[in-house]
Write a protein that holds these residues in place. Structure first.
Motif, PDB file in Angstrom:
ATOM      1  N   THR A   1       0.835  -1.215   0.000  1.00 37.31           N
ATOM      2  CA  THR A   1       0.000   0.000   0.000  1.00 37.31           C
ATOM      3  C   THR A   1       0.859   1.249   0.000  1.00 37.31           C
ATOM      4  O   THR A   1       0.621   2.191  -0.772  1.00 37.31           O
ATOM      5  CB  THR A   1      -0.919   0.000   1.240  1.00 37.31           C
ATOM      6  OG1 THR A   1      -1.833  -1.090   1.151  1.00 37.31           O
ATOM      7  CG2 THR A   1      -1.689   1.306   1.344  1.00 37.31           C
TER       8      THR A   1
ATOM      9  N   LYS B   1       2.579   1.678  -3.420  1.00 36.72           N
ATOM     10  CA  LYS B   1       1.639   2.084  -4.471  1.00 36.72           C
ATOM     11  C   LYS B   1       1.205   3.543  -4.306  1.00 36.72           C
ATOM     12  O   LYS B   1       1.038   4.267  -5.303  1.00 36.72           O
ATOM     13  CB  LYS B   1       0.419   1.164  -4.441  1.00 36.72           C
ATOM     14  CG  LYS B   1      -0.599   1.429  -5.547  1.00 36.72           C
ATOM     15  CD  LYS B   1      -0.086   1.018  -6.913  1.00 36.72           C
ATOM     16  CE  LYS B   1      -1.156   1.228  -7.981  1.00 36.72           C
ATOM     17  NZ  LYS B   1      -0.701   0.767  -9.308  1.00 36.72           N
ATOM     18  N   ARG B   2       1.044   3.970  -3.065  1.00 37.31           N
ATOM     19  CA  ARG B   2       0.591   5.347  -2.862  1.00 37.31           C
ATOM     20  C   ARG B   2       1.691   6.356  -3.186  1.00 37.31           C
ATOM     21  O   ARG B   2       1.407   7.459  -3.666  1.00 37.31           O
ATOM     22  CB  ARG B   2       0.098   5.522  -1.430  1.00 37.31           C
ATOM     23  CG  ARG B   2      -1.209   4.787  -1.169  1.00 37.31           C
ATOM     24  CD  ARG B   2      -1.861   5.211   0.111  1.00 37.31           C
ATOM     25  NE  ARG B   2      -3.167   4.568   0.272  1.00 37.31           N
ATOM     26  CZ  ARG B   2      -4.103   5.012   1.089  1.00 37.31           C
ATOM     27  NH1 ARG B   2      -3.877   6.081   1.821  1.00 37.31           N
ATOM     28  NH2 ARG B   2      -5.259   4.386   1.186  1.00 37.31           N
TER      29      ARG B   2
ATOM     30  N   LEU C   1       4.195   5.619  -5.352  1.00 38.07           N
ATOM     31  CA  LEU C   1       4.508   5.429  -6.776  1.00 38.07           C
ATOM     32  C   LEU C   1       3.266   4.861  -7.478  1.00 38.07           C
ATOM     33  O   LEU C   1       3.223   3.687  -7.853  1.00 38.07           O
ATOM     34  CB  LEU C   1       5.691   4.477  -6.931  1.00 38.07           C
ATOM     35  CG  LEU C   1       6.997   4.899  -6.246  1.00 38.07           C
ATOM     36  CD1 LEU C   1       8.000   3.748  -6.234  1.00 38.07           C
ATOM     37  CD2 LEU C   1       7.592   6.123  -6.944  1.00 38.07           C
ATOM     38  N   PRO C   2       2.234   5.681  -7.676  1.00 35.18           N
ATOM     39  CA  PRO C   2       0.965   5.169  -8.220  1.00 35.18           C
ATOM     40  C   PRO C   2       1.045   4.649  -9.642  1.00 35.18           C
ATOM     41  O   PRO C   2       0.135   3.946 -10.092  1.00 35.18           O
ATOM     42  CB  PRO C   2       0.030   6.387  -8.120  1.00 35.18           C
ATOM     43  CG  PRO C   2       0.937   7.570  -8.071  1.00 35.18           C
ATOM     44  CD  PRO C   2       2.159   7.125  -7.356  1.00 35.18           C
ATOM     45  N   ASP C   3       2.147   4.984 -10.355  1.00 31.33           N
ATOM     46  CA  ASP C   3       2.273   4.495 -11.729  1.00 31.33           C
ATOM     47  C   ASP C   3       2.865   3.092 -11.785  1.00 31.33           C
ATOM     48  O   ASP C   3       2.936   2.495 -12.855  1.00 31.33           O
ATOM     49  CB  ASP C   3       3.143   5.444 -12.558  1.00 31.33           C
ATOM     50  CG  ASP C   3       4.549   5.569 -11.991  1.00 31.33           C
ATOM     51  OD1 ASP C   3       4.695   5.548 -10.747  1.00 31.33           O
ATOM     52  OD2 ASP C   3       5.497   5.670 -12.787  1.00 31.33           O
ATOM     53  N   ARG C   4       3.303   2.531 -10.648  1.00 30.42           N
ATOM     54  CA  ARG C   4       3.886   1.198 -10.614  1.00 30.42           C
ATOM     55  C   ARG C   4       2.799   0.138 -10.435  1.00 30.42           C
ATOM     56  O   ARG C   4       1.705   0.418  -9.944  1.00 30.42           O
ATOM     57  CB  ARG C   4       4.912   1.078  -9.486  1.00 30.42           C
ATOM     58  CG  ARG C   4       5.964   2.157  -9.506  1.00 30.42           C
ATOM     59  CD  ARG C   4       6.743   2.196 -10.814  1.00 30.42           C
ATOM     60  NE  ARG C   4       7.601   3.370 -10.913  1.00 30.42           N
ATOM     61  CZ  ARG C   4       8.852   3.413 -10.472  1.00 30.42           C
ATOM     62  NH1 ARG C   4       9.373   2.341  -9.906  1.00 30.42           N
ATOM     63  NH2 ARG C   4       9.568   4.516 -10.594  1.00 30.42           N
TER      64      ARG C   4
ATOM     65  N   GLU D   1      -7.327  -0.714  -2.013  1.00 25.17           N
ATOM     66  CA  GLU D   1      -5.967  -0.377  -2.455  1.00 25.17           C
ATOM     67  C   GLU D   1      -5.705  -0.965  -3.835  1.00 25.17           C
ATOM     68  O   GLU D   1      -6.047  -2.111  -4.113  1.00 25.17           O
ATOM     69  CB  GLU D   1      -4.940  -0.903  -1.441  1.00 25.17           C
ATOM     70  CG  GLU D   1      -5.082  -0.334  -0.045  1.00 25.17           C
ATOM     71  CD  GLU D   1      -4.764   1.169   0.040  1.00 25.17           C
ATOM     72  OE1 GLU D   1      -4.212   1.717  -0.932  1.00 25.17           O
ATOM     73  OE2 GLU D   1      -5.093   1.779   1.077  1.00 25.17           O
ATOM     74  N   ARG D   2      -5.078  -0.206  -4.671  1.00 25.89           N
ATOM     75  CA  ARG D   2      -4.804  -0.630  -6.063  1.00 25.89           C
ATOM     76  C   ARG D   2      -3.567  -1.527  -6.108  1.00 25.89           C
ATOM     77  O   ARG D   2      -2.551  -1.195  -6.720  1.00 25.89           O
ATOM     78  CB  ARG D   2      -4.614   0.584  -6.941  1.00 25.89           C
ATOM     79  CG  ARG D   2      -5.884   1.145  -7.561  1.00 25.89           C
ATOM     80  CD  ARG D   2      -6.999   1.432  -6.620  1.00 25.89           C
ATOM     81  NE  ARG D   2      -8.135   2.051  -7.323  1.00 25.89           N
ATOM     82  CZ  ARG D   2      -9.304   2.266  -6.772  1.00 25.89           C
ATOM     83  NH1 ARG D   2      -9.532   1.914  -5.498  1.00 25.89           N
ATOM     84  NH2 ARG D   2     -10.282   2.823  -7.483  1.00 25.89           N
ATOM     85  N   ILE D   3      -3.653  -2.647  -5.425  1.00 22.54           N
ATOM     86  CA  ILE D   3      -2.561  -3.618  -5.398  1.00 22.54           C
ATOM     87  C   ILE D   3      -3.138  -5.009  -5.694  1.00 22.54           C
ATOM     88  O   ILE D   3      -4.353  -5.215  -5.649  1.00 22.54           O
ATOM     89  CB  ILE D   3      -1.840  -3.642  -4.030  1.00 22.54           C
ATOM     90  CG1 ILE D   3      -2.815  -4.021  -2.894  1.00 22.54           C
ATOM     91  CG2 ILE D   3      -1.178  -2.300  -3.742  1.00 22.54           C
ATOM     92  CD1 ILE D   3      -2.160  -4.165  -1.529  1.00 22.54           C
TER      93      ILE D   3
ATOM     94  N   GLN E   1      -5.741  -4.110 -11.532  1.00 22.93           N
ATOM     95  CA  GLN E   1      -4.897  -3.021 -11.010  1.00 22.93           C
ATOM     96  C   GLN E   1      -4.563  -2.015 -12.107  1.00 22.93           C
ATOM     97  O   GLN E   1      -4.626  -0.804 -11.888  1.00 22.93           O
ATOM     98  CB  GLN E   1      -3.611  -3.585 -10.401  1.00 22.93           C
ATOM     99  CG  GLN E   1      -2.713  -2.507  -9.823  1.00 22.93           C
ATOM    100  CD  GLN E   1      -1.450  -3.053  -9.164  1.00 22.93           C
ATOM    101  OE1 GLN E   1      -0.551  -2.284  -8.843  1.00 22.93           O
ATOM    102  NE2 GLN E   1      -1.384  -4.337  -8.925  1.00 22.93           N
TER     103      GLN E   1
ATOM    104  N   ASP F   1      -7.207   0.320 -12.620  1.00 24.74           N
ATOM    105  CA  ASP F   1      -7.487   1.165 -11.455  1.00 24.74           C
ATOM    106  C   ASP F   1      -8.874   0.888 -10.858  1.00 24.74           C
ATOM    107  O   ASP F   1      -9.609   1.819 -10.503  1.00 24.74           O
ATOM    108  CB  ASP F   1      -7.363   2.647 -11.836  1.00 24.74           C
ATOM    109  CG  ASP F   1      -7.166   3.536 -10.618  1.00 24.74           C
ATOM    110  OD1 ASP F   1      -6.583   3.065  -9.618  1.00 24.74           O
ATOM    111  OD2 ASP F   1      -7.614   4.703 -10.648  1.00 24.74           O
TER     112      ASP F   1
END
Length: 245
Positions: A77, A80-81, A83-86, A113-115, A198, A201
């Motif tokens: 989390t 990702k927060r 480095l949101p482009d990863r 969470e986008r993971i 992911q 998004d």
């Protein structure tokens, strides 16, 4: 001559340390194949667990960040927060994600969470000698439950994926297995979809994969895969558990 099979680019040319018949090697390859096919190797970050797969960074040829025991979804989390482009994924066994890591996982899923979590369920603590895990099924013998799991004494098996079915932020959760070619091909499709969720998004995604553990189950590789198909799936049926995509 046409090449029909090769090592995925996202998998290093290292010899796996896993026991013969263990599903981790297969699952590593599936994840690496998906990373290659989606073209995300250069922006992918993995978070391995404590447990049998603690050395996953020796095998995946992507950026990796080790997490304390059970904290993989919390670490993922944070990554990702920042480095949101990863594309960030965790790789966790049942002892890691369904015991000490339960709270982190539930809240990461609920927050959406986008993971992506890869959850390997072999129903025991594999690395430390085959002790009873949260996912040990009723009646299953382990080194700490030689007479088999008894619910009145030990509680019932934890079905983490089903628990997360109600998490509002979870977009996709599916349970698969790596016990035969058909199941392995399906598991790869599920892993690919989880990563795609992911990339689109849409929220938290997780694939639970039932995996043989012949060493700690004290079975041959063939019998271990058969036991997954015939016994383990009674408690953990293979199915899409949540899909709001």
């Amino acid at each position: 001559m046409k090449k029909v099979f090769e090592r995925p680019k996202s998998l290093k040319p290292a010899v796996f340390h896993y026991c013969p018949g263990c599903g981790h090697s297969i699952i590593h390859r599936l994840v690496a194949e998906v990373i290659d096919e989606l073209g995300i190797q250069e922006r992918c970050i993995g978070v391995p667990p404590a447990g049998c797969a603690v050395l996953a960074y020796n095998y995946f040829d992507v950026d990796m960040g080790e997490a304390p025991h059970g904290r993989a979804t919390a670490v993922a989390t944070g990554i990702k927060r920042v480095l949101p482009d990863r594309v960030v994924f965790t790789y966790q066994g049942d002892g890691d994600i369904a015991a000490i890591g339960t709270a982190e996982t539930v809240h990461a899923a609920n927050r959406g969470e986008r993971i992506t979590a890869i959850f390997v369920n072999n129903a025991v603590y594999g690395m430390t000698g085959g002790q009873m895990a949260p996912t040990t099924i009723t009646g299953q013998a382990t080194t700490t439950s030689p007479g088999g799991r008894v619910p009145l004494r030990d509680g019932y098996p934890v079905d983490l994926s089903q628990m997360l079915q109600t998490a509002a932020g979870a977009a996709y959760i599916e349970r698969c297995a790596v016990t035969n070619p058909k199941n392995i091909n399906h598991a790869k499709k599920a892993i690919r979809k989880a990563f795609q969720v992911q990339l689109d998004d849409l929220g938290f995604s997780m694939v639970e994969i039932l995996s043989p553990c012949p060493t700690n189950w004290k079975m041959s590789s063939v019998d271990a895969s058969k036991w997954v198909d015939e016994e383990m799936t009674k408690f953990f049926p293979l199915k899409v558990i949540r899909d709001v995509t």
